[in-house]
Design an enzyme around this catalytic site. Structure first.
Site, short mmCIF file in Angstrom:
data_model
loop_
_atom_site.label_atom_id
_atom_site.label_comp_id
_atom_site.label_asym_id
_atom_site.label_seq_id
_atom_site.Cartn_x
_atom_site.Cartn_y
_atom_site.Cartn_z
N THR A 41 0.84 -1.21 0.00
CA THR A 41 0.00 0.00 0.00
C THR A 41 0.87 1.25 0.00
OG1 THR A 41 -1.85 -1.07 1.12
CG2 THR A 41 -1.69 1.33 1.36
N GLY A 46 -0.54 5.26 -8.07
CA GLY A 46 -1.66 5.74 -8.88
C GLY A 46 -2.80 6.30 -8.07
N ARG A 284 -3.77 -3.52 -18.71
CA ARG A 284 -2.35 -3.80 -18.46
C ARG A 284 -1.81 -5.04 -19.13
NH1 ARG A 284 -1.74 -2.22 -12.22
NH2 ARG A 284 -2.04 -0.03 -12.71
N ARG A 380 -6.64 -7.51 -13.16
CA ARG A 380 -7.16 -6.43 -12.32
C ARG A 380 -7.17 -5.09 -13.07
NH1 ARG A 380 -4.57 -2.56 -8.77
NH2 ARG A 380 -2.67 -3.32 -9.74
C1 SIN Z 1 0.14 2.58 -10.87
O1 SIN Z 1 0.23 3.67 -10.31
O2 SIN Z 1 0.37 2.42 -12.07
C2 SIN Z 1 -0.25 1.40 -10.06
C3 SIN Z 1 -1.66 1.44 -9.72
C4 SIN Z 1 -2.21 0.07 -9.57
O3 SIN Z 1 -1.47 -0.91 -9.63
O4 SIN Z 1 -3.41 -0.06 -9.41
#
Ligand code: SIN
Length: 529
Positions: A41, A46, A284, A380
């Site tokens: 965490t 993001g 992703r 995810r």
């Molecule tokens: C990111 O900031 O790219 C990661 C966010 C995430 O894995 O949900």
């Protein structure tokens, strides 16, 4: 033996949120392997995906999540987590978590970011250090709470179950053995409710965006105790981990692409348009595979993420962590493209749990990344994980406290060490650790084949035997316990991958390149026999 009302293993958003609520009802042991802030965490850049704007809707967030999950999400779970999100976010804000706001002409509103697979701007963030903001706020509340005993540098060894103790009843978790790293002794904790919130297993791979603590401990422990584990083949590789000789495991947030960053190859050519109409903002799995293909095609060691067309002031204020970290490594991202490679990032499978975190073992809850509750399916959606952590923590708290749980009356035996000697050859532990991570990267990565998976399975079986030998003959240490967990979790990833004879979401195999809904539109569930 020490008694608590709740044992919480892990100190990320899920564990801390649960612990804070549960502490209003009873005594909580918060067990954490290193410092409490050493969690995935705290590294999350993001943000939190949540419907917080009139231009967005629950239906759109649900649709985006289902689409990313490639047919394996459980729609009821997705719906619950998405619709309960705003209430939990409001609670976080009330605790003091800050999210960025922007001027809108009449005042301010949440500054919502965009990431791959999202049809709307819906990512609440605090600059590019959202996780750290949440973690620090929750930890400050935890530290002040008289009913929470935080146990840093304590590593859970194994659950104590009624099954192992020989009781003829539904198998229940009644306690946990916990290694105190400072003394080397193993303590016995007893509680009617145990909450697993230990995060994922990124360290099972050679390259990862995860911190060192992410060694799959929760999945391995639950597996040994007889819990059902599911969908471990779905390991998410984040497309953009910094590629740098001295800065390791550093994520370059997807939000950089959300703000217009483009992916280019060493010759400066953009390539995502040849792979998906959503280009850099495709889900992703698609972006990571496209980068992998580009690197294999060109023979280059990385690709580049270019945001230099944005004003330097914007880049510095929106992405201060990324800017400063790269600058520390001699790279000015306001004028130079960022070298990036895909790296293991998130475990979409885990300990099978329902929407309230209940697992197949009585008394054991699993929440956050360690759990497989059906939210993520085969892939995810970006920034859904912090949301999942905070929503499922609340639901697990409600479920665990709804009916009065009697204190456990069973006497728990003290830990009996397998061996009394200290491990004599530390080099063997670090060699095995490296071998697992390398073979997982080489044989069980973004693109798989049955042959490579079989090769990994054979080697892991031998490593498992070696590690067990160590475990029984020497005193346990954190390193040894982590190695034992890593080999177990690596084997689970391989076994799940071998069982899925199709390509779907994050599991892509050259032997079965198509998705096969007739045979494989189901979770891969395993239980130790
Ligand atoms: C990111 O900031 O790219 C990661 C966010 C995430 O894995 O949900």
């Amino acid at each position: 033996m020490r008694d608590f009302d709740f044992i919480v293993l892990g100190s990320g958003i899920a564990g801390l949120s649960f612990a804070l609520k549960a502490a209003e009802k009873g005594r909580v042991a918060l067990v954490t392997k290193r410092a409490p802030s050493d969690s995935n965490t705290a590294w999350a850049q993001g943000g939190v995906a949540c419907v917080m704007s009139d231009e967005d809707s629950f239906e759109l967030h649900i649709r985006d999540t289902l689409e990313a999950g490639a047919g394996l999400c459980h729609e009821d779970v997705v719906r619950t987590i998405v619709t309960e999100g705003p209430a939990r976010i409001t609670e976080l804000m009330a605790l003091g978590v800050h999210f960025d706001h922007r001027e809108n002409g009449h005042g301010t509103e949440l500054d919502l970011g965009r990431e791959g697979g999202h049809s709307k701007r819906r990512i609440l963030h605090f600059q590019d250090a959202t996780g750290r903001e949440i973690e620090n706020t929750l930890l400050s509340k935890i530290a002040a709470h008289p009913s929470i005993e935080t146990m840093p540098n304590h590593m859970a060894v194994d659950f104590i179950t009624t099954g192992k103790l020989g009781y003829a009843m539904e198998n229940s978790v009644v306690g946990t053995y916990v290694l105190d790293e400072s003394t080397g002794t193993v303590e016995t904790l007893r509680a009617p409710v145990t909450v697993l919130a230990t995060g994922g297993c990124g360290k099972v791979y050679l390259y990862t965006t995860n911190p060192d603590v992410a060694t799959g401990d929760g999945v391995a422990m639950a597996w040994r105790a007889g819990a059902v584990v599911a969908n471990m083949e779905f390991i998410q590789f984040h497309p953009t981990c910094l590629y740098h000789p001295s800065i390791k495991s550093f994520l370059v947030s997807e939000a950089v692409r959300g703000e217009g960053g483009i992916l280019i190859n060493a010759r400066g050519r953009r390539f995502m348009e040849f792979h998906n109409p959503q280009k850099e903002l495709a889900p992703r799995d698609i972006v990571a595979r496209a980068i992998d293909a580009e690197m294999k095609r060109s023979g280059e060691k990385c690709v580049y993420l270019d945001i230099t067309h944005k004003p330097a002031d914007f880049i510095k204020s929106r992405f201060p962590t990324i800017y400063e970290t790269c600058l520390g490594g001699g790279l000015d991202i306001t004028s130079q493209p960022i070298p990036v490679v895909p790296a293991a990032h998130y475990q979409c499978g885990g300990v099978k749990a329902d929407i309230n975190g209940e697992t197949s073992l009585r008394g054991l809850f699993a929440i956050g990344e360690v759990a497989c509750n059906g939210l993520h399916g085969a892939n995810r959606l970006a920034s859904n994980s912090l949301l999942e952590g905070v929503v499922t923590a609340h639901r697990a708290f409600e479920k665990a406290t709804r009916n009065h749980k009697p204190k456990i009356e069973i006497d728990l035996p003290e830990w009996r060490s397998g061996g009394v000697q200290d491990v004599d050859e530390l080099v063997v532990i670090s060699h095995n650790w490296e071998e697992i991570r390398r073979l997982m990267w080489d044989y069980v990565g973004i693109v798989r084949t049955d042959k490579r998976l079989q090769r990994a399975a054979t080697r892991l079986r031998n490593l498992h035997a070696e590690v067990q030998d160590f475990y029984w003959n020497f005193k346990v240490t954190t390193d040894l316990l982590e190695l034992r967990n890593l080999v177990t979790v690596a084997s689970l990833v391989v076994d799940c991958a071998l069982g899925r004879k199709e390509s779907r979401g994050l599991h892509f195999t050259l032997d079965y390149p198509e998705r096969d809904d007739t045979r494989f539109q189901r979770d891969t569930a395993l239980r130790r026999i």
